[in-house]
Design a protein around this motif. Structure first.
Motif, PDB file in Angstrom:
ATOM      1  N   THR A  57      10.259  -1.864  -1.944  1.00 52.19           N
ATOM      2  CA  THR A  57       9.039  -1.155  -1.537  1.00 52.19           C
ATOM      3  C   THR A  57       7.859  -2.109  -1.597  1.00 52.19           C
ATOM      4  O   THR A  57       7.863  -3.081  -2.349  1.00 52.19           O
ATOM      5  CB  THR A  57       8.753   0.048  -2.464  1.00 52.19           C
ATOM      6  OG1 THR A  57       8.612  -0.425  -3.817  1.00 52.19           O
ATOM      7  CG2 THR A  57       9.869   1.072  -2.402  1.00 52.19           C
ATOM      8  N   ILE A  58       6.836  -1.812  -0.776  1.00 55.47           N
ATOM      9  CA  ILE A  58       5.572  -2.546  -0.804  1.00 55.47           C
ATOM     10  C   ILE A  58       4.501  -1.557  -1.260  1.00 55.47           C
ATOM     11  O   ILE A  58       4.214  -0.583  -0.558  1.00 55.47           O
ATOM     12  CB  ILE A  58       5.213  -3.102   0.585  1.00 55.47           C
ATOM     13  CG1 ILE A  58       6.307  -4.065   1.047  1.00 55.47           C
ATOM     14  CG2 ILE A  58       3.869  -3.795   0.572  1.00 55.47           C
ATOM     15  CD1 ILE A  58       6.150  -4.478   2.484  1.00 55.47           C
ATOM     16  N   PRO A  59       3.913  -1.751  -2.432  1.00 60.43           N
ATOM     17  CA  PRO A  59       2.949  -0.771  -2.958  1.00 60.43           C
ATOM     18  C   PRO A  59       1.675  -0.700  -2.116  1.00 60.43           C
ATOM     19  O   PRO A  59       1.223  -1.693  -1.560  1.00 60.43           O
ATOM     20  CB  PRO A  59       2.656  -1.296  -4.369  1.00 60.43           C
ATOM     21  CG  PRO A  59       2.970  -2.750  -4.303  1.00 60.43           C
ATOM     22  CD  PRO A  59       4.088  -2.886  -3.331  1.00 60.43           C
ATOM     23  N   ILE A  60       1.138   0.512  -1.998  1.00 63.21           N
ATOM     24  CA  ILE A  60      -0.167   0.723  -1.353  1.00 63.21           C
ATOM     25  C   ILE A  60      -1.169   0.957  -2.464  1.00 63.21           C
ATOM     26  O   ILE A  60      -1.075   1.935  -3.215  1.00 63.21           O
ATOM     27  CB  ILE A  60      -0.122   1.937  -0.412  1.00 63.21           C
ATOM     28  CG1 ILE A  60       0.884   1.677   0.728  1.00 63.21           C
ATOM     29  CG2 ILE A  60      -1.505   2.251   0.145  1.00 63.21           C
ATOM     30  CD1 ILE A  60       1.051   2.859   1.662  1.00 63.21           C
ATOM     31  N   GLU A  61      -2.154   0.057  -2.582  1.00 68.27           N
ATOM     32  CA  GLU A  61      -3.147   0.150  -3.660  1.00 68.27           C
ATOM     33  C   GLU A  61      -4.547   0.144  -3.078  1.00 68.27           C
ATOM     34  O   GLU A  61      -5.251  -0.863  -3.085  1.00 68.27           O
ATOM     35  CB  GLU A  61      -2.952  -1.012  -4.631  1.00 68.27           C
ATOM     36  CG  GLU A  61      -1.577  -1.011  -5.291  1.00 68.27           C
ATOM     37  CD  GLU A  61      -1.412  -2.162  -6.268  1.00 68.27           C
ATOM     38  OE1 GLU A  61      -2.360  -2.958  -6.403  1.00 68.27           O
ATOM     39  OE2 GLU A  61      -0.329  -2.264  -6.875  1.00 68.27           O
ATOM     40  N   ARG A  67      -2.643  -4.441   5.611  1.00 69.35           N
ATOM     41  CA  ARG A  67      -2.582  -3.762   6.893  1.00 69.35           C
ATOM     42  C   ARG A  67      -1.447  -4.381   7.719  1.00 69.35           C
ATOM     43  O   ARG A  67      -1.311  -5.584   7.768  1.00 69.35           O
ATOM     44  CB  ARG A  67      -3.904  -3.894   7.641  1.00 69.35           C
ATOM     45  CG  ARG A  67      -5.055  -3.168   6.963  1.00 69.35           C
ATOM     46  CD  ARG A  67      -6.302  -3.258   7.797  1.00 69.35           C
ATOM     47  NE  ARG A  67      -7.408  -2.529   7.181  1.00 69.35           N
ATOM     48  CZ  ARG A  67      -8.621  -2.421   7.734  1.00 69.35           C
ATOM     49  NH1 ARG A  67      -8.879  -3.030   8.881  1.00 69.35           N
ATOM     50  NH2 ARG A  67      -9.573  -1.743   7.119  1.00 69.35           N
ATOM     51  N   ASN A  68      -0.682  -3.538   8.369  1.00 69.16           N
ATOM     52  CA  ASN A  68       0.454  -4.009   9.164  1.00 69.16           C
ATOM     53  C   ASN A  68       1.335  -5.002   8.402  1.00 69.16           C
ATOM     54  O   ASN A  68       1.587  -6.120   8.869  1.00 69.16           O
ATOM     55  CB  ASN A  68      -0.058  -4.659  10.457  1.00 69.16           C
ATOM     56  CG  ASN A  68      -0.882  -3.704  11.285  1.00 69.16           C
ATOM     57  OD1 ASN A  68      -0.530  -2.537  11.435  1.00 69.16           O
ATOM     58  ND2 ASN A  68      -1.990  -4.204  11.807  1.00 69.16           N
ATOM     59  N   PRO A  69       1.817  -4.613   7.229  1.00 68.79           N
ATOM     60  CA  PRO A  69       2.670  -5.533   6.465  1.00 68.79           C
ATOM     61  C   PRO A  69       3.988  -5.772   7.201  1.00 68.79           C
ATOM     62  O   PRO A  69       4.426  -4.955   8.012  1.00 68.79           O
ATOM     63  CB  PRO A  69       2.889  -4.813   5.143  1.00 68.79           C
ATOM     64  CG  PRO A  69       2.790  -3.358   5.515  1.00 68.79           C
ATOM     65  CD  PRO A  69       1.729  -3.295   6.576  1.00 68.79           C
ATOM     66  N   LYS A  70       4.627  -6.862   6.874  1.00 68.96           N
ATOM     67  CA  LYS A  70       5.908  -7.202   7.495  1.00 68.96           C
ATOM     68  C   LYS A  70       6.819  -7.826   6.447  1.00 68.96           C
ATOM     69  O   LYS A  70       6.372  -8.622   5.618  1.00 68.96           O
ATOM     70  CB  LYS A  70       5.684  -8.170   8.660  1.00 68.96           C
ATOM     71  CG  LYS A  70       6.954  -8.421   9.464  1.00 68.96           C
ATOM     72  CD  LYS A  70       6.689  -9.247  10.712  1.00 68.96           C
ATOM     73  CE  LYS A  70       6.507 -10.700  10.359  1.00 68.96           C
ATOM     74  NZ  LYS A  70       6.501 -11.573  11.565  1.00 68.96           N
TER      75      LYS A  70
END
Length: 600
Positions: A57-61, A67-70
């Motif tokens: 997972t990539i945390p949203i903080e 923005r637009n993670p890859k």
């Protein structure tokens, strides 16, 4: 003015600097890949492919969320790489999640590769990933250790292919013969009388006809006469004198086959002479045998014999024949054609005639017993002109296969395999034969066509119940079962009495991959006993020790393995099986050259 403002209201300065301090010092950098993982934890080769799943997972903080993670996955070694950058991300309330299953057709460069997950912030100009994380190093390729006939540097060339045998070499042609060198009473000096000279001539003739000596025994014998002495020294002196005579007569015998001894105070040789003695009736002979076979000591038997009527005459006739040294030889003729047949064969090979004075059995025996591949090729090639039979085509194909084993040039190797396959095709047109199918399968194995090879070997096993054939065919079939991932089935293939280290190793490998470590350990130990310079048995024992957490034992066995094989040396450096002990100083210590070898 500004200075005055900050002096009057210092709290204002703190308020302005606070966000900057928080951004550069106090706010920790987010680890976007901290829960990325791969399943299984160690990549494995299974049934010609590598399968794994990468999740995370990539945390949203809030404001710090990208923005637009890859996310991308990289499999890379020093030789090659594969990049997967189309990983699908699912946006959730608190994070982006990903779950990617990947199946790769295995290629050799992958064995030492590492698997890396990469995170990009999504900026268009960003080429390098913002974060990286290595998920796995190397790929477990244990099934590919199965020995299937491939040639590896610094290892003995594996014997491939099966000749169709004639059976001539299996026939017991051994014969025994006894020769007697006679001596004067009480003497160990050899007199070259006409009788003794003829004995040496007869011995030479026997050895010429039967040059494959199996045993050679010289026994000095003494008769019970007083003139023969009261100790066994005379008998041994006679035996040594005959040994010297043989050297002088250019009769050489290997020390490992030569046995020199003596007999004294023993009625054994007298009993043998009595059997051929014609001056006694059967009834009187029975009296002698009753004494000679009663297992009494020598002195008791002597007294009993002297009481038999007529003993002095018997002793007078037979005792002189016990003043000898016996030469007992067991030998057999060398397999193959005799001298006259060999001359006919040589003449036929030099001519272009389509006829031969020798029959097919003679030609087949000549081909089977000739040691050099080049000579076998000439014989079997000529046989294809003379006889319509599976034997010459199959056996010439095996010669080509074994010649291919001897060259490192891949183009030459491929050409020889092609020639062998053409010959086997011709053999198959004549008759369906298990040996032909086995050899076709063996070539396919060497070419990497394991699935097609397996079908050929399976068909070969159906055609015969010959134990010797099945022993070889099933061992190769079992090795392919290992490579195909059928480990339990592979264990059933090795139910034969093997003698070669490679077969015990393959058997151990099948048990190891089936998680039957007890039987695997036993088989690996048998491999070590069958060939202590064959490092694979030690490598197998090292794998078992590593599996059970016995680091010291694993290092000890691994040390023996890598010093026996360069291939195992290189493999051990990247094999994930030893990942837990690879970080220790003791692991790399075994790879360092010894002081003696570094000085050389």
């Amino acid at each position: 003015m500004i200075d005055q403002l900050f002096k009057k209201k210092p709290i204002l300065l703190l308020f302005i600097l606070f966000p900057l301090l928080c951004g550069s010092i106090m706010v920790p950098e987010t680890d976007f890949l901290k829960d990325s993982k791969v399943t299984p934890g160690k990549l494995e080769f299974v049934r010609d492919s590598v399968r794994f799943e990468v999740t995370g997972t990539i945390p949203i903080e809030s404001a710090l969320s990208p923005r637009n993670p890859k996310v991308a996955i990289l499999l890379k070694s020093s030789e090659n790489s594969m990049f997967f950058d189309d990983i699908e991300l699912t946006k959730n309330v608190a994070d982006y999640s990903y779950n990617e299953s990947i199946v790769l057709a295995y290629e050799p460069w992958m064995e030492g590769a590492f698997l890396e997950v990469q995170f990009f912030q999504g900026k268009k100009a960003q080429v390098e990933p913002y974060q990286r994380k290595i998920l796995a190093r190397g790929i477990i390729t244990t099934p590919l250790l199965a020995k299937v006939g491939k040639v590896n540097p610094d290892e003995p060339i594996p014997q491939v292919g099966l000749f169709i045998p004639t059976g001539a070499t299996d026939v017991d042609l051994s014969r025994s013969r006894e020769f007697l060198i006679k001596f004067d009473a009480g003497s160990s000096a050899i007199k070259m009388t006409s009788g003794n000279s003829q004995v040496i001539a007869d011995l030479k003739s026997f050895l010429t006809e039967n040059s494959a000596v199996l045993s050679f025994k010289i026994t000095g014998v003494q008769s019970p006469e007083n003139a023969e002495g009261s100790s066994s020294k005379l008998g041994m002196d006679r035996a040594e004198a005959v040994k010297d005579l043989l050297k002088q007569s250019n009769i050489s015998v290997r020390d490992s086959l030569l046995e020199v001894n003596s007999r004294w105070n023993d009625w054994f040789d007298f009993r043998l002479l009595l059997r051929e003695y014609e001056k006694l009736s059967t009834q009187r002979k029975d009296q002698y045998y009753a004494v000679l076979l009663n297992e009494s000591d020598y002195q008791s038997q002597t007294l009993a014999l002297r009481k038999i009527s007529g003993f002095n005459q018997v002793a007078s006739d037979l005792f002189p024949s016990l003043r000898v040294a016996k030469i007992e030889v067991v030998a057999k003729p060398l397999p193959g054609l005799n001298q006259s047949q060999s001359l006919i064969l040589q003449k036929a090979l030099e001519q272009s005639s389509a006829n031969s004075e020798l029959d097919m059995a003679d030609w087949a025996i000549a081909g089977e017993t000739t040691p050099r591949l080049e000579d076998k090729a000439k014989i079997y090639s000529k046989m294809t002109e003379l006889f319509r039979s599976v034997i010459p085509y199959n056996n010439l194909a095996v010669v080509k296969m074994r010649m291919a084993q001897r060259t490192l040039d891949q183009e030459t190797k491929e050409l020889l395999w092609k020639e062998a396959n053409n010959l086997l095709y011709q053999a198959a047109k004549i008759d369906t034969n298990p040996y032909v199918l086995h050899n076709q399968g063996q070539i396919m194995v060497l070419q990497g066509k394991t699935w097609d090879a397996y079908k050929k070997l399976s068909d070969a096993s159906v055609l015969t119940r010959n134990e010797d054939f099945l022993k070889y065919n099933e061992s190769l079939r079992g090795a392919l079962d290992i490579m195909r991932g059928d480990y339990k089935l592979a264990t059933l293939r090795f139910d034969y009495d093997y003698t070669e280290a490679k077969d015990f190793f393959n058997k151990g490998l099948a048990y190891y991959l089936s998680k039957d470590f007890a039987n695997a350990s036993l088989s690996f130990e048998e491999s070590v006993m069958a060939g202590r310079n064959y490092g694979y048995g030690f490598y197998g024992l090292a794998m078992i020790a590593a599996e059970s957490g016995q680091a010291e034992v694993a290092l000890l066995q691994l040390d023996r393995a890598i010093h026996a094989s360069e291939l195992l040396y290189q493999k051990a450096l990247v094999d994930p099986i030893f990942e837990e002990i690879r970080s220790t100083d003791e692991f790399f210590q075994i790879f360092r050259p010894s002081e003696s070898s570094s000085k050389d």
